[in-house]
Write a protein that holds these residues in place. Structure first.
Motif, mmCIF file in Angstrom:
data_model
loop_
_atom_site.group_PDB
_atom_site.id
_atom_site.type_symbol
_atom_site.label_atom_id
_atom_site.label_comp_id
_atom_site.label_asym_id
_atom_site.label_seq_id
_atom_site.Cartn_x
_atom_site.Cartn_y
_atom_site.Cartn_z
ATOM 1 N N THR A 407 0.855 -1.184 0.000
ATOM 2 C CA THR A 407 0.000 0.000 0.000
ATOM 3 C C THR A 407 0.893 1.236 0.000
ATOM 4 N N GLU A 408 0.307 2.392 -0.278
ATOM 5 C CA GLU A 408 1.082 3.625 -0.254
ATOM 6 C C GLU A 408 1.631 3.877 1.147
ATOM 7 N N GLU A 409 0.843 3.546 2.172
ATOM 8 C CA GLU A 409 1.308 3.726 3.543
ATOM 9 C C GLU A 409 2.516 2.836 3.835
ATOM 10 N N GLN A 410 2.476 1.607 3.331
ATOM 11 C CA GLN A 410 3.611 0.693 3.541
ATOM 12 C C GLN A 410 4.858 1.191 2.817
ATOM 13 N N ASN A 412 5.582 4.311 2.106
ATOM 14 C CA ASN A 412 6.079 5.459 2.847
ATOM 15 C C ASN A 412 6.804 5.036 4.119
ATOM 16 N N TYR A 413 6.273 4.031 4.783
ATOM 17 C CA TYR A 413 6.896 3.508 6.005
ATOM 18 C C TYR A 413 8.305 2.965 5.722
ATOM 19 N N GLU A 419 9.483 7.499 11.038
ATOM 20 C CA GLU A 419 8.151 7.066 11.447
ATOM 21 C C GLU A 419 8.138 5.688 12.105
#
Length: 420
Positions: A407-410, A412-413, A419
């Motif tokens: 996912t985009e969140e993954q 970015n992480y 973070e």
């Protein structure tokens, strides 16, 4: 002059049997079939000549046909005297591919067949073991200016290429297909592991369970051979010169010892090092009566036959692809397939589904080097990761399997340091 008129093969009448073999592997090579469809549309090799030197059996034949479908004028020869299948050669000639190959030629004839292949003045080459490249750089330098680049299939060939590059002798780019993930993780491990034991079992017709198998070398091929030997019920010993690989073999559940100690207890021996004389005189001196020696490295130098012959009073063929050496003290030692690649000289090589990925890499690497040869320069390069991954995705699709996406969140992480 047509391919039929140019070719040198043993038995043109055997073509029907060769076609059946090629049809069978084509039905089990979905990745290469998908690439063939692309090549037929794109014609990446239109107007170019391609020379191929590989173990000339059905799976290789289908690779040649895929390259031909991409617009190439293809010429093919064998990379080992005992792995060429004459019926497959005949079938390829009928399909318009020039073939310079036959089963079990003399050393002089074998070399001349390689030279005939190069005399077609190829633009691109696929090599296995480095014979084509070596002849080009030594005896036939007049043909070098035509060659844009090529791809190398095996560890032995890549070692030779890197030595040439180090000395500043390499005159065109070569893609190290053997070092791609979809090659060594599957072809070297699962392909070699299965096909070696196929060759040994069909040749000897002896049980493996309960026997002691000595695997000489614990690279990816050695891992596969050892794993399959264990699966067949053998007690497995690994010999190595690399301490890290030796520890890996130990933790994989295998015994580890020097060759001179392993030689005393082994029933079956399989060499997979790419080096010479890994089984030699001092080892023959302590071997058990009835020991069986085989090689799965590219060249027939891993088992030192001259030193075995020097210790023997007689030699005879006791079964197809089995030579018996009677030693002076009464012991007998057996060598399979003249010390050549046991999985090809005494078998049909790797399974079609395995070579599907390897030859897909070959086809795509050939396209890559044709497009990028000027930018690459005169050096050995790896298969680009995106090509490696594409082959894996094609393979998964052919199996009806899928994988997840980040996912985009993954994403970015993983890209962030703050973070976590």
């Amino acid at each position: 002059m047509s391919a039929k008129e140019r070719s040198i093969i043993a038995n043109p009448a055997a073509a029907p049997d060769g076609h059946l073999k090629i049809d069978w592997v084509q039905a089990h090579m979905p990745v290469l079939n998908r690439i063939r469809e692309q090549f037929e549309k794109e014609q990446p090799f239109k107007g170019l000549k391609v020379a191929i030197s590989l173990h000339l059996e059905a799976k290789t034949a289908y690779l040649a046909k895929v390259v031909q479908a991409g617009g190439a004028d293809v010429t093919i020869t064998g990379s080992n005297p005992l792995s060429t299948q004459d019926d497959v050669c005949a079938a390829l000639v009928e399909d318009g591919i020039t073939v310079f190959a036959k089963y079990n030629p003399s050393p002089e004839e074998y070399k001349q067949l390689l030279i005939h292949t190069l005399e077609t003045k190829p633009d691109l080459i696929i090599d296995d073991g480095g014979d084509l490249v070596t002849i080009l750089h030594s005896e036939r330098q007049d043909l070098l200016p035509q060659v844009r680049g090529g791809a190398e299939e095996t560890t032995t060939g890549i070692l030779r290429l890197k030595a040439m590059e180090k000395e500043g002798q390499l005159k065109f780019p070569m893609v190290a297909v053997n070092d791609a993930f979809c090659k060594y993780l599957f072809d070297n491990r699962y392909g070699t592991g299965q096909s070696v034991w196929d060759g040994i079992n069909r040749t000897t017709n002896l049980v493996v369970a309960g026997k002691t198998v000595v695997v000489v070398g614990y690279g990816w091929c050695g891992k596969g051979v050892a794993m399959r030997a264990k699966g067949l019920g053998a007690n497995v010993i690994v010999t190595e010169i690399d301490a890290i690989k030796a520890v890996e073999a130990y933790m994989d559940g295998f015994d580890v010892m020097p060759m001179v100690e392993a030689a005393k207890v082994g029933d079956f021996f399989v060499t997979v090092t790419g080096n010479r004389d890994v089984i030699r005189g001092e080892h023959y001196d302590v071997m058990k009566d009835g020991a069986i020696l085989s090689n799965a490295g590219h060249f027939d130098v891993e088992v030192n036959k001259p030193e075995l012959e020097a210790r023997s009073v007689s030699k005879r063929t006791v079964r197809r692809n089995i030579e018996e050496y009677a030693l002076k003290d009464g012991r007998k030692v057996y060598v399979l397939a003249e010390g050549r690649l046991v999985n090809l000289a005494a078998g049909d090589g790797h399974p079609a589904e395995i070579m599907d990925m390897t030859f897909a890499l070959q086809a795509m690497s050939l396209k890559y080097v044709n497009e990028q040869y000027e930018a690459i320069g005169k050096k050995v390069v790896n298969v680009p990761y995106e090509l490696d991954e594409q082959v894996a995705r094609f393979k998964l699709a052919s199996l009806g399997k899928g994988i997840d996406k980040l996912t985009e969140e993954q994403k970015n992480y993983l890209d962030s340091w703050a973070e976590h």
